[in-house]
Write an enzyme that holds these catalytic residues in place. Structure first.
Site, PDB file in Angstrom:
ATOM      1  N   ASN A 159     -12.743  -3.089   2.388  1.00 34.45           N
ATOM      2  CA  ASN A 159     -13.732  -2.025   2.447  1.00 34.45           C
ATOM      3  C   ASN A 159     -14.659  -2.293   1.258  1.00 34.45           C
ATOM      4  O   ASN A 159     -14.360  -1.904   0.134  1.00 34.45           O
ATOM      5  CB  ASN A 159     -13.047  -0.654   2.360  1.00 34.45           C
ATOM      6  CG  ASN A 159     -12.175  -0.399   3.572  1.00 34.45           C
ATOM      7  OD1 ASN A 159     -12.524  -0.762   4.694  1.00 34.45           O
ATOM      8  ND2 ASN A 159     -11.023   0.215   3.362  1.00 34.45           N
ATOM      9  N   HIS A 174     -10.348  -5.044  -3.441  1.00 33.81           N
ATOM     10  CA  HIS A 174      -9.025  -5.353  -2.882  1.00 33.81           C
ATOM     11  C   HIS A 174      -9.130  -5.722  -1.409  1.00 33.81           C
ATOM     12  O   HIS A 174      -9.937  -5.179  -0.675  1.00 33.81           O
ATOM     13  CB  HIS A 174      -8.058  -4.174  -3.058  1.00 33.81           C
ATOM     14  CG  HIS A 174      -8.578  -2.877  -2.524  1.00 33.81           C
ATOM     15  ND1 HIS A 174      -9.494  -2.099  -3.215  1.00 33.81           N
ATOM     16  CD2 HIS A 174      -8.329  -2.222  -1.358  1.00 33.81           C
ATOM     17  CE1 HIS A 174      -9.771  -1.016  -2.496  1.00 33.81           C
ATOM     18  NE2 HIS A 174      -9.087  -1.064  -1.365  1.00 33.81           N
ATOM     19  N   ASP A 225       0.859  -1.193   0.000  1.00 35.83           N
ATOM     20  CA  ASP A 225       0.000   0.000   0.000  1.00 35.83           C
ATOM     21  C   ASP A 225       0.894   1.242   0.000  1.00 35.83           C
ATOM     22  O   ASP A 225       1.881   1.324   0.732  1.00 35.83           O
ATOM     23  CB  ASP A 225      -0.905  -0.008   1.248  1.00 35.83           C
ATOM     24  CG  ASP A 225      -2.055   0.986   1.130  1.00 35.83           C
ATOM     25  OD1 ASP A 225      -3.204   0.536   1.101  1.00 35.83           O
ATOM     26  OD2 ASP A 225      -1.788   2.205   1.054  1.00 35.83           O
TER      27      ASP A 225
HETATM   28  P1  AMP Z   1      -9.815   1.604   0.180  1.00 35.66           P
HETATM   29  O1  AMP Z   1     -10.397   1.751  -1.192  1.00 35.66           O
HETATM   30  O2  AMP Z   1     -10.419   2.562   1.159  1.00 35.66           O
HETATM   31  O3  AMP Z   1      -9.838   0.214   0.696  1.00 35.66           O
HETATM   32  O4  AMP Z   1      -8.291   2.049   0.129  1.00 35.66           O
HETATM   33  C1  AMP Z   1      -7.519   2.030  -1.027  1.00 35.66           C
HETATM   34  C2  AMP Z   1      -6.076   1.802  -0.616  1.00 35.66           C
HETATM   35  O5  AMP Z   1      -5.294   1.768  -1.798  1.00 35.66           O
HETATM   36  C3  AMP Z   1      -5.508   2.895   0.275  1.00 35.66           C
HETATM   37  O6  AMP Z   1      -4.978   2.292   1.456  1.00 35.66           O
HETATM   38  C4  AMP Z   1      -4.425   3.530  -0.582  1.00 35.66           C
HETATM   39  O7  AMP Z   1      -3.315   3.942   0.165  1.00 35.66           O
HETATM   40  C5  AMP Z   1      -4.081   2.432  -1.550  1.00 35.66           C
HETATM   41  N1  AMP Z   1      -3.553   2.912  -2.837  1.00 35.66           N
HETATM   42  C6  AMP Z   1      -4.128   3.836  -3.634  1.00 35.66           C
HETATM   43  N2  AMP Z   1      -3.361   4.012  -4.747  1.00 35.66           N
HETATM   44  C7  AMP Z   1      -2.323   3.175  -4.644  1.00 35.66           C
HETATM   45  C8  AMP Z   1      -1.179   2.874  -5.459  1.00 35.66           C
HETATM   46  N3  AMP Z   1      -0.984   3.513  -6.616  1.00 35.66           N
HETATM   47  N4  AMP Z   1      -0.304   1.960  -5.044  1.00 35.66           N
HETATM   48  C9  AMP Z   1      -0.493   1.311  -3.869  1.00 35.66           C
HETATM   49  N5  AMP Z   1      -1.543   1.550  -3.058  1.00 35.66           N
HETATM   50  C10 AMP Z   1      -2.445   2.462  -3.420  1.00 35.66           C
END
Ligand code: AMP
Length: 196
Positions: free
Chosen positions: A86, A99, A30
């Site tokens: 989530n 994810h 992440d």
């Molecule tokens: P959520 O949709 O709330 O479960 O969270 C999305 C997660 O994806 C967050 O913890 C972000 O930090 C992570 N995230 C978003 N963009 C990227 C990326 N380009 N590479 C790695 N992690 C990411």
């Protein structure tokens, strides 16, 4: 072609720190970690929510999560982790590509358990009613009927295979007996020979 950020990661259009990849799934760190080793695991195919996948795809994804759970906490020097999705906007989903998060947890990290995510006021006396509603929904829905059907089919299939195996053992025993009988017919009569 979607402009979903995780689809771009799958296509290699955005750089990321991949830790695991197979033909269906991908895991990477992440970018804004909640703890050391915080990892995101995705199916390569775009789905927004878990229930949109096929059961087979979900099994493949869960198998990766199961294996990574044995590896990720250990590799950052701990034993424990939170695992979760989530699953939808109201649940805090920001990236609309399904994810899982594996978030390693450490002694004294001051984090909350999953139950700390939300604290709705739910009356204890309402719980039996809620359980009934869920059970009724299970009874009326096709979701578990499909499972029952496929388990019934699996059982029938394995009984069929067992019958075929038993039949083939029986018939090979028969062949062996028949073969022996034939061999006995062909055997020379030594007692006759000795008399000559
Ligand atoms: P959520 O949709 O709330 O479960 O969270 C999305 C997660 O994806 C967050 O913890 C972000 O930090 C992570 N995230 C978003 N963009 C990227 C990326 N380009 N590479 C790695 N992690 C990411």
């Amino acid at each position: 072609m979607t402009d979903c950020i995780f689809c771009k990661i799958v296509r290699g259009e955005i750089q990321t720190l991949k830790v695991y990849e197979d033909s269906l799934n991908l895991a990477f760190l992440d970018i804004n970690p909640s703890s050391l080793g915080h990892t995101i695991i995705i199916p390569k195919k775009h789905y927004q929510k878990l229930e949109e996948m096929t059961e087979e795809e979900a099994k493949e994804l869960f198998s990766v999560i199961f294996r990574l759970t044995k590896i990720i906490p250990k590799s950052v020097g701990t034993t424990d982790c939170n695992i979760g999705i989530n699953n939808g906007k109201f649940a805090g989903q920001e990236v609309s590509h399904l994810h899982f998060h594996i978030i390693p947890r450490f002694e004294g990290d001051n984090g909350l358990p999953m139950q700390g995510l939300v604290r709705m006021e739910v009356k204890k006396e309402d719980l039996p009613n809620i359980a009934e509603k869920i059970k009724k929904e299970i009874e009326n829905s096709e979701v578990f009927k499909e499972k029952e059907k496929s388990e019934e089919q699996k059982k029938e299939k394995s009984e069929e295979i067992k019958e075929i195996k038993e039949e083939s053992t029986k018939s090979s025993e028969r062949e062996w007996q028949e073969f022996n009988l034939e061999e006995q017919d062909k055997a020379p009569n030594y007692s006759e020979a000795r008399r000559e």
